[in-house]
Design a protein around this motif. Structure first.
Motif, short mmCIF file in Angstrom:
data_model
loop_
_atom_site.label_atom_id
_atom_site.label_comp_id
_atom_site.label_asym_id
_atom_site.label_seq_id
_atom_site.Cartn_x
_atom_site.Cartn_y
_atom_site.Cartn_z
N LEU A 25 49.59 -20.29 28.80
CA LEU A 25 49.16 -19.14 27.39
C LEU A 25 48.75 -18.19 27.45
O LEU A 25 47.58 -17.18 28.84
N ASP A 26 50.04 -16.54 28.25
CA ASP A 26 49.51 -15.96 28.38
C ASP A 26 48.64 -15.02 28.21
O ASP A 26 47.92 -14.69 26.86
N HIS A 27 47.41 -14.83 29.30
CA HIS A 27 45.97 -14.19 28.99
C HIS A 27 44.91 -13.43 29.69
O HIS A 27 45.53 -12.86 31.03
N ALA A 36 45.00 -16.56 21.97
CA ALA A 36 46.65 -17.49 22.39
C ALA A 36 46.19 -18.82 21.99
O ALA A 36 47.34 -19.62 21.36
N SER A 40 48.95 -21.31 19.18
CA SER A 40 49.38 -21.74 19.82
C SER A 40 49.06 -23.16 18.91
O SER A 40 50.23 -24.51 18.89
N ASP A 45 53.65 -23.15 23.25
CA ASP A 45 53.44 -21.60 24.05
C ASP A 45 54.13 -21.01 24.36
O ASP A 45 54.10 -18.96 24.79
N ASN A 49 53.80 -16.56 23.08
CA ASN A 49 53.43 -15.64 24.66
C ASN A 49 54.42 -14.09 24.43
O ASN A 49 54.54 -13.40 24.96
N GLN A 50 55.18 -14.78 23.20
CA GLN A 50 56.44 -13.97 23.01
C GLN A 50 55.62 -12.77 21.67
O GLN A 50 55.94 -11.68 21.87
N THR A 52 51.71 -12.44 21.42
CA THR A 52 50.49 -12.07 22.18
C THR A 52 50.79 -10.56 22.44
O THR A 52 49.90 -10.19 22.05
N CYS A 80 54.53 -17.62 14.32
CA CYS A 80 54.38 -18.36 15.15
C CYS A 80 54.03 -19.91 13.95
O CYS A 80 53.10 -20.32 14.65
#
Length: 217
Positions: A25-27, A36, A40, A45, A49-50, A52, A80
């Motif tokens: 998960l991008d953070h 994030a 999820s 994931d 990531n699209q 967030t 999501c």
């Protein structure tokens, strides 16, 4: 192999396959990781990531997020799934972080689990990945593989977590929970292996004849 021997071999094999696992998960900090992970739940994931970047462009800290209307958060995170509940959770936890924790994500499981929308798994991920504290988050992949590999009777994720913590050294928990997830996605997925096909299953259970059916968490 005994269960202890099997656990040790699996840990070594996963370390060989995934020596430096990254959280998918991008953070950029504990707060964005918390949001994030909350998003999820029952969502991939990739999809999180699209979404967030759009959400964090609007607000990437609890002070700003607390001022965003819940309806606006919900509209952004709709892809999501479970958007109404997740939007309320994100808004609510942001306000509590500002009001009770001086704008900082709390650093204990108890305080994290007290936040709206934050369950034990989400709190555990933040503890181990954001703060480096010992925790072993159990998701569906880990629960499934713990059953296939006979590391836990797997009646529920709570029992699976307890059993895995007993089997594996605490210093391995940080990487191991991610390594099992990656193995479950890439090598031993729910429909791609039934306990008979993947290298770990074949190596650990060469005499196994019947598929291992997953018990629901």
């Amino acid at each position: 192999m005994t269960k202890t021997e099997r656990a040790a071999w699996i840990a070594d094999e996963l370390q060989r396959l995934f020596p430096q696992p990254k959280i998918p998960l991008d953070h950029k900090d504990p707060y964005t990781l918390l949001v994030a992970v909350l998003l999820s739940a029952q969502c991939t994931d990739v999809r999180v990531n699209q979404v967030t970047p759009l959400l964090f462009a609007r607000a990437d800290n609890p002070a700003d997020m607390a001022r965003v209307p819940v309806e606006e958060i919900q509209a952004i995170i709709r892809p999501c799934g479970l958007a109404p509940a997740k939007a309320k959770g994100i808004s609510g936890l942001s306000k509590i972080i500002m009001e009770k924790h001086r704008g900082e994500v709390p650093r204990t499981l108890e305080e994290l689990e007290a936040l709206p929308g934050v369950g034990h798994k989400t709190a555990s991920v933040v503890m181990v990945q954001a703060f480096g504290q010992p925790a072993f988050p159990v998701d569906t992949h880990i629960h499934r593989l713990a059953q296939r590999w006979e590391l836990s009777s797997g009646k529920n994720v709570v029992q699976t977590e307890r059993d895995l913590k007993r089997l594996f050294p605490e210093e391995k928990w940080h990487d191991l929970h991610l390594q099992i997830i990656y193995y479950g996605r890439e090598v031993c997925p729910a429909r791609g292996c039934d306990g008979l096909r993947c290298p770990v299953c074949q190596t650990c259970f060469p005499d196994r004849k019947r598929p291992r059916k997953r018990k629901p968490a």
